[in-house]
Motif scaffolding. Structure first.
Motif, PDB file in Angstrom:
ATOM      1  N   MET A   1       1.099  -1.611   0.304  1.00  0.00           N
ATOM      2  CA  MET A   1      -0.013  -0.389   0.368  1.00  0.00           C
ATOM      3  C   MET A   1       1.201   1.460   0.083  1.00  0.00           C
ATOM      4  O   MET A   1       0.134   2.316   0.363  1.00  0.00           O
ATOM      5  CB  MET A   1      -0.926  -0.217   0.927  1.00  0.00           C
ATOM      6  N   GLY A   2       2.395   1.270   0.356  1.00  0.00           N
ATOM      7  CA  GLY A   2       3.010   2.485  -0.082  1.00  0.00           C
ATOM      8  C   GLY A   2       2.837   3.158   1.129  1.00  0.00           C
ATOM      9  O   GLY A   2       3.473   3.303   1.971  1.00  0.00           O
ATOM     10  N   ILE A   3       3.074   2.747   2.355  1.00  0.00           N
ATOM     11  CA  ILE A   3       2.317   2.609   4.087  1.00  0.00           C
ATOM     12  C   ILE A   3       4.072   3.154   4.040  1.00  0.00           C
ATOM     13  O   ILE A   3       4.295   2.083   4.621  1.00  0.00           O
ATOM     14  CB  ILE A   3       1.872   2.329   4.849  1.00  0.00           C
ATOM     15  N   ARG A   4       4.721   4.083   4.433  1.00  0.00           N
ATOM     16  CA  ARG A   4       6.188   3.798   4.946  1.00  0.00           C
ATOM     17  C   ARG A   4       6.614   3.753   6.546  1.00  0.00           C
ATOM     18  O   ARG A   4       5.423   4.626   6.993  1.00  0.00           O
ATOM     19  CB  ARG A   4       7.065   5.083   4.264  1.00  0.00           C
ATOM     20  N   GLU A   5       7.644   3.468   6.917  1.00  0.00           N
ATOM     21  CA  GLU A   5       7.848   3.181   8.293  1.00  0.00           C
ATOM     22  C   GLU A   5       9.082   5.179   8.494  1.00  0.00           C
ATOM     23  O   GLU A   5       9.040   5.629   7.611  1.00  0.00           O
ATOM     24  CB  GLU A   5       8.921   2.031   8.618  1.00  0.00           C
ATOM     25  N   GLU A   6       7.952   5.192  10.132  1.00  0.00           N
ATOM     26  CA  GLU A   6       9.077   6.512  10.163  1.00  0.00           C
ATOM     27  C   GLU A   6      10.141   6.962   9.648  1.00  0.00           C
ATOM     28  O   GLU A   6      11.200   6.426   9.154  1.00  0.00           O
ATOM     29  CB  GLU A   6       9.073   6.805  11.562  1.00  0.00           C
TER      30      GLU A   6
END
Length: 115
Positions: A110-115
């Motif tokens: 989903m393209g959710i990046r970590e910090e």
């Protein structure tokens, strides 16, 4: 609901994040979905509900796994729904669902990046 009342409800939601009415009983909330909770949003819109992607995807993955016999026919679902359903199957082995691996795969897809 009359248009003027809808405008008042919308104005309150934009102002505080929430509208609660008595007649008829109604609750309208702003829902913010993101990687992290936002303290600025909490301060400016205390009535808004904040949900992290981890919380949402945990619910979805567990739901798909727990109701896997009822959620087999997914042909009518959109592509993201089908993907999450498929990832639930991918990360189930010997009757055990690996939530951590599901979350890692789902956030990457989903393209959710970590910090």
């Amino acid at each position: 609901m009359p248009l003027d009342e809808i405008r008042n409800v919308a104005a309150e939601v934009y102002k505080t994040g929430e509208f609660i009415g008595d007649a008829p009983p109604i609750r309208v909330r702003l829902i913010a979905l993101g990687r992290d909770l936002n303290s600025d949003l909490e301060a400016s819109h205390p009535g808004a509900a904040q949900v992290t992607w981890e919380q949402a995807l945990t619910f979805i993955g567990n739901r798909f796994y727990e109701f896997r016999t009822h959620k087999r026919d997914v042909n009518q679902w959109d592509e993201p729904g089908k993907l999450l359903h498929s990832l639930t199957d991918t990360h189930t082995s010997h009757g055990e669902f690996d939530l951590d691996q599901f979350l890692t795969s789902a956030t990457a897809h989903m393209g959710i990046r970590e910090e």
